[in-house]
Design an enzyme around this catalytic site. Structure first.
Site, short mmCIF file in Angstrom:
data_model
loop_
_atom_site.label_atom_id
_atom_site.label_comp_id
_atom_site.label_asym_id
_atom_site.label_seq_id
_atom_site.Cartn_x
_atom_site.Cartn_y
_atom_site.Cartn_z
N GLU A 135 -6.01 2.24 -0.58
CA GLU A 135 -4.70 2.41 -1.21
C GLU A 135 -3.91 1.12 -1.24
O GLU A 135 -2.71 1.12 -1.54
CB GLU A 135 -3.90 3.50 -0.48
N ASN A 159 -4.28 12.68 0.99
CA ASN A 159 -5.67 13.07 0.76
C ASN A 159 -6.05 14.31 1.56
O ASN A 159 -6.70 15.23 1.06
CB ASN A 159 -6.62 11.92 1.12
N ASP A 205 0.84 -1.20 0.00
CA ASP A 205 0.00 0.00 0.00
C ASP A 205 0.87 1.25 0.00
O ASP A 205 2.10 1.17 0.15
CB ASP A 205 -1.00 0.00 1.15
N ASP A 222 -6.92 10.33 -5.88
CA ASP A 222 -7.41 9.42 -6.92
C ASP A 222 -6.46 9.38 -8.11
O ASP A 222 -6.19 8.31 -8.69
CB ASP A 222 -8.80 9.85 -7.39
#
Length: 440
Positions: free
Chosen positions: A358, A323, A315, A332
């Site tokens: 993620e 974010n 990840d 995104d």
């Protein structure tokens, strides 16, 4: 008739006897005529000039279901169906009243209510003065013929405008093909007449497939299913086809009729729907459902003794902070770019999927733990050295390899534990499930 009733019938000087002989002969001829009409296979009726029935033969009774007592003195209106147009009857009576013969077809009704078709010829009968004194109707039941004509018309319409249709003889030599057939295959009818459907074989089906097809067709008289054919231009395409064996009255196969339609577009849509159902909508990688399927298949193959495989779970480090600081649109975009970078490093047999958020997984078929570690370290470096959306991004990775007796849960648990240790050790690193750390 007795000789006593007609009197002497011999003697050269017996005038009366000669007259009696003529009457007797005449009565015999009339009786013979009556028997011929009574036993005629054509339904016959005699009416007066107003249409009242004076005589009907046995065939007329058989066809209509009425008795003589019910018919004599009545008019043919009692067998009319009510479904023949008035114009037909007007033409009939105008023709007869003009002294001409009328012929045509009428839809009538039997005593039991059943409808039937008759082809009729009605002839005026004149006396010595030339006056019409009777009408003689001779009828033929043509119900079956009309039914067959209707079916043939319907079949002709379907053949001309319906699905692609191919008709062969009992030896599979093509006798007929319609326009829809040409539209799909590219072949015109004259190009395939006398040939067999082997002309369309794509080579995609085994001998067993055709053996099963023929077994169903010959034993059950019908087969239907998906089949891939080749058109005139060499293109291979899928069809949904139905083949029926047509037998004659003795049970022998006379023809085969194949009806089919092109399902290429349907197959394309099915494939697209299946693709959409297996892909992550954001990154375009496989989704978790598709990954589960791939992992089960990999375990199944490994259990059969094929090459082992490795599983990677990775990840993005500190993705929540990305974010929070730069917004979800940037997050995104980073996920999509990361998926593209990783995909470009994979073999065609490798499987990349978005595990959630993620997190991503990678299946590496025919890859042992050492090779998987080398690949994961190289991938980690590539990501760390890149800039995604102008940002430096790192990943942490946990790795495990298939072991005999593994199932999905056991492999994922080991990979997740290795990923947890990679993050606990400072992130931006690769850890294998045997606790051996692969240094940056």
């Amino acid at each position: 008739m007795s000789e006593a009733w007609v009197g002497p019938v011999t003697g050269p000087d017996c005038v009366q006897g000669g007259v009696c002989e003529d009457i007797t002969s005449l009565r015999k001829r009339f009786y013979q005529l009556y028997i011929a009409v009574e036993q005629s296979p054509a339904a016959t009726a005699i009416t007066d000039v107003k249409g009242r029935i004076e005589f009907v033969n046995q065939r007329f009774l058989d066809v209509t279901g009425y008795s003589r007592e019910e018919l004599i003195g009545q008019t043919p209106a009692m067998i009319q169906s009510g479904e023949t147009s008035d114009a037909v009857y007007r033409d009939l009576w105008q023709t007869l009243q003009a002294g001409r013969v009328w012929q045509g077809e009428l839809l009538n009704r039997r005593k039991n209510g059943e409808l039937y078709w008759e082809a009729e010829v009605i002839t005026p009968v004149r006396n010595d003065a030339g006056e019409v004194v009777n009408f003689v109707a001779v009828k033929e039941d043509v119900t079956e013929r009309k039914r067959q004509e209707s079916e043939l018309k319907l079949l002709a319409t379907a053949f001309a405008t319906g699905q692609a249709t191919l008709i062969t003889d009992a030896h599979m030599q093509i006798e007929r093909a319609n326009q829809a057939f040409t539209d799909i295959t590219g072949y015109r009818e004259h190009e395939v007449l006398g040939k067999t459907p082997r002309l369309f074989k794509s080579g995609r089906h085994s001998a067993d497939f055709y053996a099963r097809l023929w077994d169903d067709l010959l034993n059950n008289g019908h087969w239907q299913g998906e089949i891939w054919n080749r058109n005139k231009y060499g293109d291979i395409y899928p069809l949904w086809q139905s083949i029926t064996a047509v037998r004659d009255d003795s049970g022998q196969i006379r023809n085969f009729v194949a009806v089919f339609h092109n399902i290429a577009e349907r197959k394309r849509m099915e494939d697209e729907l299946e693709r959409q159902a297996t892909l992550d909508h954001l990154t375009g990688t496989y989704n978790r459902r598709a990954f589960d399927t791939a992992l089960r298949q990999a375990i199944f193959q490994a259990e059969r003794g094929d090459e082992s495989f490795s599983l990677l779970l990775f990840d993005i480090d500190h993705f929540k902070e990305v974010n929070d600081r730069h917004g979800h649109d940037t997050g995104d975009a980073i996920l999509k770019q990361l998926a593209d970078r990783v995909s470009s490093s994979l073999r065609s047999t490798d499987v990349l999927s978005r595990w959630g958020g993620e997190e991503f997984t990678i299946l590496l078929p025919d890859t042992r733990l050492r090779g998987a570690s080398t690949f994961a370290e190289r991938l980690r470096c590539q990501i760390a050295e890149s800039r995604l959306q102008g940002l430096t991004i790192t990943i942490s990775t946990g790795i495990t390899e298939y072991r005999p007796g593994d199932d999905m849960d056991s492999m994922l648990a080991r990979a997740d534990e290795a990923l947890y240790r990679a993050k606990s050790a400072g992130r931006n690193r690769v850890v294998v499930d045997d606790t051996t750390r692969v240094e940056e």
